[in-house]
Structures are given as structure tokens and as C-alpha cells.
Write a protein that holds these residues in place. Structure first.
Motif, PDB file in Angstrom:
ATOM      1  N   GLU A   4       3.432  34.880   4.750  1.00 32.72           N
ATOM      2  CA  GLU A   4       2.517  33.771   5.026  1.00 32.72           C
ATOM      3  C   GLU A   4       1.548  33.678   3.858  1.00 32.72           C
ATOM      4  O   GLU A   4       0.635  34.501   3.714  1.00 32.72           O
ATOM      5  CB  GLU A   4       1.765  34.015   6.335  1.00 32.72           C
ATOM      6  N   SER A 107       2.377  21.615   6.080  1.00 33.34           N
ATOM      7  CA  SER A 107       2.886  22.945   5.742  1.00 33.34           C
ATOM      8  C   SER A 107       4.139  22.823   4.902  1.00 33.34           C
ATOM      9  O   SER A 107       4.799  21.777   4.863  1.00 33.34           O
ATOM     10  CB  SER A 107       3.180  23.765   7.004  1.00 33.34           C
ATOM     11  N   ARG A 120       5.983  30.817   3.815  1.00 33.42           N
ATOM     12  CA  ARG A 120       5.437  29.633   4.455  1.00 33.42           C
ATOM     13  C   ARG A 120       3.990  29.486   4.012  1.00 33.42           C
ATOM     14  O   ARG A 120       3.278  30.476   3.837  1.00 33.42           O
ATOM     15  CB  ARG A 120       5.537  29.758   5.974  1.00 33.42           C
ATOM     16  N   TYR A 121       3.553  28.233   3.875  1.00 33.98           N
ATOM     17  CA  TYR A 121       2.187  27.977   3.416  1.00 33.98           C
ATOM     18  C   TYR A 121       1.629  26.782   4.174  1.00 33.98           C
ATOM     19  O   TYR A 121       2.226  25.700   4.164  1.00 33.98           O
ATOM     20  CB  TYR A 121       2.167  27.700   1.912  1.00 33.98           C
TER      21      TYR A 121
END
Length: 659
Positions: A4, A107, A120-121
Motif C-alpha cells: 500500500e 486509486s 495500490r495507491y
């Protein structure tokens, strides 16, 4: 394992073939730009968008049943060698929300060739920005890495494209938005791009002001003079400031909730209605040191973005002036005469007015940062403070290692009076290379080769002294290698204070002895950690962190010593061994490309002002000024004497039992 990402974090990529899926709670258009090593995009042919959905190594596809948002397929192995960065961009469509801050956070998810999620961001913390660089793939040491960028632009796609060096940014942005397909927001109904664009530009797709209307100048996000939420784009970037969200200075590596900065209480502002007086430590963090560190980085980012806004405004004013003058010259009948002279004068006056007002806004931003620097600088602890700071007068060895260390100051040519401390986090994940080569410009050009080498070693000694004096007693050890003995005078403060682990390694034998001991230490620590047997380390092993200063590389180094040095640079930091290399890269040309990975793995600093460093937000070229003790050396001697006293008494005596 999925990572993350947080803003600014980077990640080594396990695959060259990847997919990027984007989700948004509002109609968006997805864009990818292919840039060079500085992030500059050559022309419109290097921009991938719905109207041009494929470029070598990158392909864009629209929403599908499996992927509700735009999706990029990326093959890093087939990208042209001239491409060093691939930026993934999201932009809101006309007629939608005023900025990303008005809707649920967008996202980006990166998956591997097997569909497994790599990273994931979530693009949190945005406000009035209508375009944002979400992710960036970039080359690093022969491979590719991924960075979470999250850099937004209140000026939208025109501002973003202009910031990446594209000419005709406004026209290209209009073409990209016009080519956008129907893009349903995640969890929402499909939205017609044509209808959305018509709401803002008219049913024929032209601007209400006509085809010749100028685009608003780019205003990167975070700029205090940028438009606030819901405000229209302004032609004048120097308009009255509107409220924007504060920069989030949360520590990138922190997990979980971070305590907010303590409320400073009522502070009188400088003038009625003006900004509140700055407060030292006005950022998030667990300790005052961490809050000050994060505040300095916030000042760094604010200056970078304010300067980007000012430069963009000046560029816009110059472009507008040239277009107006071209229109005067395009009609042969109106090239001369009083009307033509008046048109030229009006164009120049509008240019001067725009640039003057932009400069006024920029000076206002800088004045606020100068006021903040005036209260932050005196509050910095020794590891982060300038050598001239009074904190060094009463300094004592601390009880724990510092969070970061100050290597120097950074400034931009527009306002050289505003210096931002250059702070590097500890422990040093990258070694330092103090460049002893002569420069073609600046102060370094006035120094001869011997003076430059001496100045470079003085810089390395100052870094070592600061580290020794800001670590607890017995927890930091310094070694030196000086094969030819040419650095004896510069190393004298360290040798005279008795803070070195031993005499500087001289000659080929001395170089091999010092390197060999440190290589053995790294190997023993690595084996002990991997085998879970750290209690089995030899009793004579120095468990303190180790710093190696190498002067005049590669003189005195044979092939085995070069191999050991590369090993220490690559594997040493994980075992608590750090490298400061004082060298002129030109002297190592005889080794050919074999040493290129070594140079790339080190952070280059210079002994004299030099503009070789770039910020992570807009890639300005910043001038670096090394942090050197004042002439006379009294502060340096006191710091080294303190470190030497702590080294002779490596562990403090336990406190006495209470009566």
C-alpha cells in the motif's frame, strides 16, 4: 505481497510486464506521458490518451466488465531507450467536479502478468486539483521502479502538460479531453463526455470566448495563490489567495495513526487578515524532532511549487505577448503605423502587468516561507541545525540516534536568500559521493585541482564530525582510507581528536586492511541475521555503526579493493556500514563502465555551490551549498572533543539506586 503505497514512496518492480487499473468517483480521462531522464516530454507524440491509445511499450484500454475504469498495459522491457519515465495521469472532465477533493479518493492498482496485485495507491489529500500525476515508472540503476507521485494541478491538464515541457499544452489538453470516451465513474452512472464538455464549452465544443481564447496559466497544486475549491481557472495567477488544503507532512514510513502537531494556541498574525505567524514544529509527528523534520520538507515542497507557479505564469505571459505580436505582424496592412505601435505597446504592457503581479504573488509566498524559516532554524536540534546555530554551544551527546542529518542548504535562483536545509534520513540507505572534480562554472571553477580536493575532503570530515557528535556514546565509529597520504591535513581534526577507529589506511596494504575488516564485519552480520544467531557474533566485533571515508579514490586500489568497495556500497548499509567517497569520477575512467553502478548508488554532493540536485515534485534544479563549520574550527573541535570523550567512555554508568 501487496504494497500500500503512500505519496513519495517507491518500489522495485518484480516484473517488466504490468497493468495499471484506475478507479475514480467522477468522469475522468486517463493519460500516460513518456519523458526523458529529467521528466521532460518531447512532443505530443509521446503522450498516450484515448485519441492515441498505443505507444511502444504502453497501451490504454477503456472500462470493461472486468475493469470498471481505464487500464494501462505496460511492457517496460520494450520501451525506447530514450524513455526514462512513464507518468500515469488522471484528469477530471469538463462539467464534472471542481477538483478531486470534491469526490471520493481515486486509486491506482498495479498488477503483474499473472494478475496478482503488486501495489495500490489511493490519491488522498487533493483539493481543487483537476489533473494529477498518480504514478510514475522510472529507470534506476539499470532497472525500473514505481513511485507514488500524487502531484496535482489546479490548472488542469494544460498546467500539467506545461510542467512536463510540452509546447502547445493548452491545445493538446483540449484535444485529449475532446477524445475522451464515455467513462462511467466507479459506482455511478455512465456520463457522456460530449455532454459534459458541452456544459462548459458549448455544444460545438469551442470555448465560449472563441477559438482564439487563451488557456488559463498553469498553477500547480499546493500553491497558496491557486484557485480554491469550486473556483474557476484564473488567467491571472497572482489573484487574491484562496484557501487550499494544507500539505500532509505525515512521515512516509509511519503506519497507523500519527499524533497531530500540538495546537499552538492563538498567535497574532502579522497584519489584519494576513496569514498567521508561523510556529516551529507545526507539522505531524511523534516527537518534536520529527515534526521539525517534516516541517522543513513541507517548506521545501511549498517553495518548489510556488516557484513552478511563478515560472509557469511568466512563461504564459511571454507566450501571450508573442501571440499578440504575431497577430499584429500577420496582417501586412497593419504592420506599421500608429495602430501597430499601439498594439505592440499594449502587448508589452499586458506582459509586464502579468509578470509583475505574478512576481508580487511569488514574493508574498517567499516572505511567508522566510518568516517560517526564521522560527524553524533556531529550533532545529544539532543534527539538523547549521554549524553556526547556538545549539552547538551547549550540545551534549544524545541518548538516541538522530532521525536525520543536515548535509547542506538548497536554494533556487529566483530567491537565493531563502535557503532550505537539505536533510537526509538516517541510517544512510545510500552512501555519499563528495565530488572532488573541478566544475566549469560557479565558485568551484575558481579553485584549482588541489583546492577542490581539499574542499571535498573538508566536506566529508564535517559530515563525519556531525554524525559522531549527534550519536550516543559508543554507537558510531569512523574509519578512513587515504592511500597516498594527500589528505592528512584535512583529516587532522579527526586524527587529532582521536575519534578514528585507527590510523587512516595508507598504501595498497593499508587500503586492503581497512576494507577487509569492514567486509568481514558485513559478512558476519549478514550471516548472523539470516541465521537468527546474532548472539553468536564474535566478542571483538564492533557493533557500533561504521562510517568509511575513502579519499582520492581510486588511487591505491587494486581490483580486489575495488570489488570490496563496491560490496560495501551495495551491502554495507543493511549491516550498518556506510560509505563517504571523496573522488573525481574522471580519475576512475580507467576502470571503464565497471564502476558505473557504484557512482549511481551514491548521493552526489559537492564541496562548492552547484545546481545538480532536483526535487521530487517538479524537478527544479536546486543549488546545493554544503554545511561547513565556520572558519577557525572552534565549533568543529568542540564537537569532536565531545565525541572523543564519549568514545573513551563507550557506555554510561548506570544510575545510582534510590536511597
Amino acid at each position: 505481497m501487496t504494497v500500500e503505497l503512500v505519496r513519495g514512496q517507491n518500489l522495485a518492480l518484480p516484473h517488466s510486464r504490468l497493468a495499471v487499473g484506475l478507479t475514480a468517483a467522477a468522469p475522468v480521462v486517463a493519460v500516460a506521458t513518456l519523458g526523458d531522464e529529467r521528466g521532460a516530454v518531447g512532443d505530443a507524440a509521446s503522450v498516450l490518451h484515448p485519441g492515441a491509445p498505443a505507444l511502444p511499450g504502453v497501451e490504454l484500454s477503456g472500462p470493461s466488465a472486468a475493469a470498471p475504469g481505464p487500464r494501462f498495459a505496460v511492457d517496460l522491457a520494450v520501451l525506447p531507450e530514450t524513455v526514462h519515465r512513464v507518468a500515469v495521469v488522471l484528469a477530471l472532465l469538463p462539467g464534472g467536479p471542481a477538483g478531486f477533493g470534491a469526490v471520493r479518493a481515486s486509486s491506482a492498482a498495479v498488477t503483474g502478468p499473472d494478475g496478482a496485485l503488486v501495489a495500490r495507491y489511493a490519491l488522498a489529500g487533493l483539493g481543487a486539483e483537476s489533473a494529477v500525476v498518480a504514478l510514475e515508472f522510472y529507470r534506476r540503476q539499470g532497472g525500473w521502479k514505481l513511485r507514488a507521485v500524487g502531484q496535482g494541478y489546479a490548472g488542469g491538464l494544460p498546467a500539467l502538460f506545461a510542467d512536463q515541457g510540452l509546447t502547445g499544452a493548452a491545445a493538446l489538453a483540449f484535444a485529449v479531453l475532446a477524445a475522451a470516451p464515455l467513462v462511467p465513474p466507479a459506482g455511478g452512472p455512465a456520463v457522456s463526455v460530449g455532454a459534459a464538455a458541452g456544459a462548459a464549452t458549448g455544444t460545438d465544443g469551442r470555448s465560449p470566448a472563441g477559438p482564439g481564447a487563451e488557456a488559463a496559466p498553469p498553477v500547480p497544486s499546493g500553491h497558496p495563490a491557486g484557485p480554491g475549491p469550486g473556483a474557476p481557472l484564473q488567467e491571472d495567477p497572482a489573484g487574491p489567495p484562496a484557501p487550499v488544503g494544507r500539505v500532509d507532512y505525515t512521515h512516509p514510513g509511519r503506519r497507523g495513526a500519527v499524533p497531530a502537531a500540538p495546537a499552538p494556541g492563538p498567535v497574532p498574525s502579522g497584519d489584519a487578515g494576513g496569514p498567521a505567524a508561523p510556529v516551529a514544529g507545526d507539522a505531524t509527528g511523534w516527537t518534536l524532532e520529527e515534526r521539525l523534520h517534516n516541517q522543513v520538507w513541507g517548506m521545501f515542497e511549498d517553495l518548489a511549487r510556488s516557484t513552478a507557479a511563478y515560472r509557469s505564469a511568466v512563461e504564459f505571459a511571454e507566450s501571450r505577448r508573442e501571440q499578440e505580436l504575431d497577430r499584429v505582424l500577420s496582417d501586412p496592412r497593419g504592420r506599421t503605423g500608429p495602430a501597430a505601435d499601439a498594439a505592440r505597446a499594449a502587448a508589452r504592457d499586458r506582459h509586464d502587468e502579468l509578470t509583475g503581479r505574478a512576481r508580487e504573488a511569488y514574493d508574498r509566498d517567499v516572505a511567508q516561507l522566510l518568516a517560517e524559516a526564521a522560527v524553524v532554524e533556531p529550533a532545529l536540534p544539532a543534527a539538523l541545525a547549521a554549524w553556526e546555530s547556538p545549539v552547538w554551544d551547549g550540545h551534549r551527546l544524545p541518548g538516541q540516534a538522530p532521525l536525520a542529518v543536515r548535509l547542506g542548504d538548497l536554494h533556487l535562483p529566483e530567491r537565493p536568500d531563502l535557503r532550505i536545509p537539505m536533510l537526509v534520513r538516517l541510517p544512510l540507505e545510500r552512501g555519499l559521493w563528495v565530488d572532488a572534480g573541478r566544475s566549469a562554472s560557479g565558485i568551484a571553477a575558481l579553485l584549482d585541482a588541489d583546492q577542490t580536493r581539499r574542499a571535498a575532503l573538508d566536506t566529508a570530515v564535517a559530515v563525519a564530525a556531525r554524525l559522531l557528535a549527534t550519536h550516543p556514546a559508543g554507537t558510531f565509529t569512523v574509519h578512513a582510507v587515504d592511500a597516498a597520504g594527500a589528505g592528512a591535513a584535512a583529516l587532522a581534526p579527526l586524527t587529532g581528536a582521536g575519534v578514528l577507529a585507527g590510523p587512516p589506511g595508507a598504501g595498497a596494504g593499508g587500503v586492503a586492511a581497512v576494507l577487509g575488516r569492514l567486509v568481514r564485519r558485513v559478512e558476519l552480520v549478514r550471516m548472523a541475521v539470516s541465521g537468527g544467531a546474532t548472539d553468536a557474533l564474535p566478542p571483538d566485533l564492533d557493533t557500533a555503526e561504521q562510517l568509511l571515508i575513502v579519499h582520492d579514490f581510486p588511487h591505491g586500489f587494486d581490483d580486489r579493493a575495488v570489488t570490496w568497495l563496491r560490496y560495501l556500497a551495495e551491502e554495507g548499509p543493511e549491516a550498518g556500514v556506510y560509505l563517504v567517497l571523496v573522488a573525481d569520477r574522471a580519475d576512475a575512467r580507467g576502470y571503464g563502465p565497471v564502476l558505473d553502478p557504484l557512482w549511481r548508488s551514491l548521493l552526489r554532493i559537492t564541496p562548492a555551490p552547484d545546481d545538480h540536485l532536483a526535487d521530487p515534485w517538479v524537478q527544479h534544479a536546486w543549488t546545493f551549498q554544503p554545511a561547513l563549520p565556520p572558519a577557525g574550527g572552534a565549533v568543529l573541535r568542540r564537537a569532536l572533543a565531545l565525541a572523543a570523550a564519549g568514545r573513551r567512555r563507550p557506555f554510561p554508568a548506570p544510575p545510582a539506586e534510590p536511597a
